[in-house]
Design a protein around this motif. Structure first.
Motif, mmCIF file in Angstrom:
data_model
loop_
_atom_site.group_PDB
_atom_site.id
_atom_site.type_symbol
_atom_site.label_atom_id
_atom_site.label_comp_id
_atom_site.label_asym_id
_atom_site.label_seq_id
_atom_site.Cartn_x
_atom_site.Cartn_y
_atom_site.Cartn_z
ATOM 1 N N SER A 1 0.821 -1.209 0.000
ATOM 2 C CA SER A 1 0.000 0.000 0.000
ATOM 3 C C SER A 1 0.859 1.265 0.000
ATOM 4 O O SER A 1 1.607 1.516 0.938
ATOM 5 C CB SER A 1 -0.905 0.004 1.229
ATOM 6 N N TYR B 1 -9.876 0.293 -0.650
ATOM 7 C CA TYR B 1 -8.655 0.656 -1.365
ATOM 8 C C TYR B 1 -7.621 -0.468 -1.313
ATOM 9 O O TYR B 1 -6.845 -0.646 -2.244
ATOM 10 C CB TYR B 1 -8.012 1.902 -0.772
ATOM 11 N N HIS B 2 -7.564 -1.157 -0.168
ATOM 12 C CA HIS B 2 -6.511 -2.146 0.065
ATOM 13 C C HIS B 2 -7.030 -3.335 0.850
ATOM 14 O O HIS B 2 -8.033 -3.248 1.550
ATOM 15 C CB HIS B 2 -5.344 -1.523 0.847
ATOM 16 N N LEU C 1 -8.488 2.227 5.162
ATOM 17 C CA LEU C 1 -8.079 1.772 3.830
ATOM 18 C C LEU C 1 -8.799 0.483 3.429
ATOM 19 O O LEU C 1 -9.215 0.323 2.280
ATOM 20 C CB LEU C 1 -6.558 1.567 3.775
#
Length: 188
Positions: free
Chosen positions: A113, A155-156, A150
């Motif tokens: 990330s 996103y991750h 996140l």
């Protein structure tokens, strides 16, 4: 000198190994899925607030604080490294590791990330510069919040965040000068 280099090497090795099972893939691991399920109940407003520490303006402000603290203490080399080490970690992540691991989520390369690398790199610098337990604790809290955000924002995966954390710590520790003891006064 070895004391700072050993954890740097361990973190770097763990970051590299952690990404191997997920290289070239898009599916989450079992732990990734469990963590995503655990944060799925958070409201969008909460998730956005949790991800705030990874925003470029926050990361930049924290980075500049590290540079300022070094300059105020008269440590010019460390001031330069407070700026250069996070930039190096970010560049290596985006230009080398993400293409190398080729892990995708939502059309984006995600391992490790980059959000996490940027945040953890500047937080690691602040911990090294201040040497204060409270800074380490606040940094850990910010990282945990950012990790939940996140993952919650989609996103991750958690493994991306852990890999980014390990890699950022490794780069900063390898870049940072080992503290040398003050010279002993002359007895002659």
């Amino acid at each position: 000198m070895r004391t700072i280099r050993v954890p740097a090497a361990v973190c770097g090795l763990l970051a590299l190994l952690l990404g191997l099972p997920f290289a070239g893939g898009t599916t989450p691991g079992a732990v990734d899925g469990a963590v995503a399920g655990a944060v799925a109940h958070l409201s969008p407003g909460v998730v956005r607030a949790l991800v705030l520490p990874t925003e470029p303006s926050v990361v930049l402000a924290l980075g500049l604080l590290g540079v300022y603290l070094c300059l105020r203490a008269g440590r010019r080399l460390e001031a330069g490294l407070a700026l250069a080490a996070p930039v190096l970690a970010i560049l290596l992540t985006g230009w080398v590791l993400k293409p190398l691991y080729d892990r995708w989520k939502n059309g984006t390369l995600v391992y490790p990330s980059g959000h996490t690398v940027s945040l953890v790199a500047v937080l690691t610098v602040l911990v090294l510069v201040t040497r204060r337990v409270v800074v380490a604790v606040l940094s850990a809290v910010a990282l945990l919040a950012a990790a939940a955000g996140l993952v919650g924002m989609g996103y991750h995966y958690l493994t991306d965040v852990v890999g980014g954390t390990l890699f950022a710590v490794s780069v900063v520790l390898f870049s940072w000068p080992a503290r040398r003891p003050a010279p002993a006064p002359s007895t002659g």
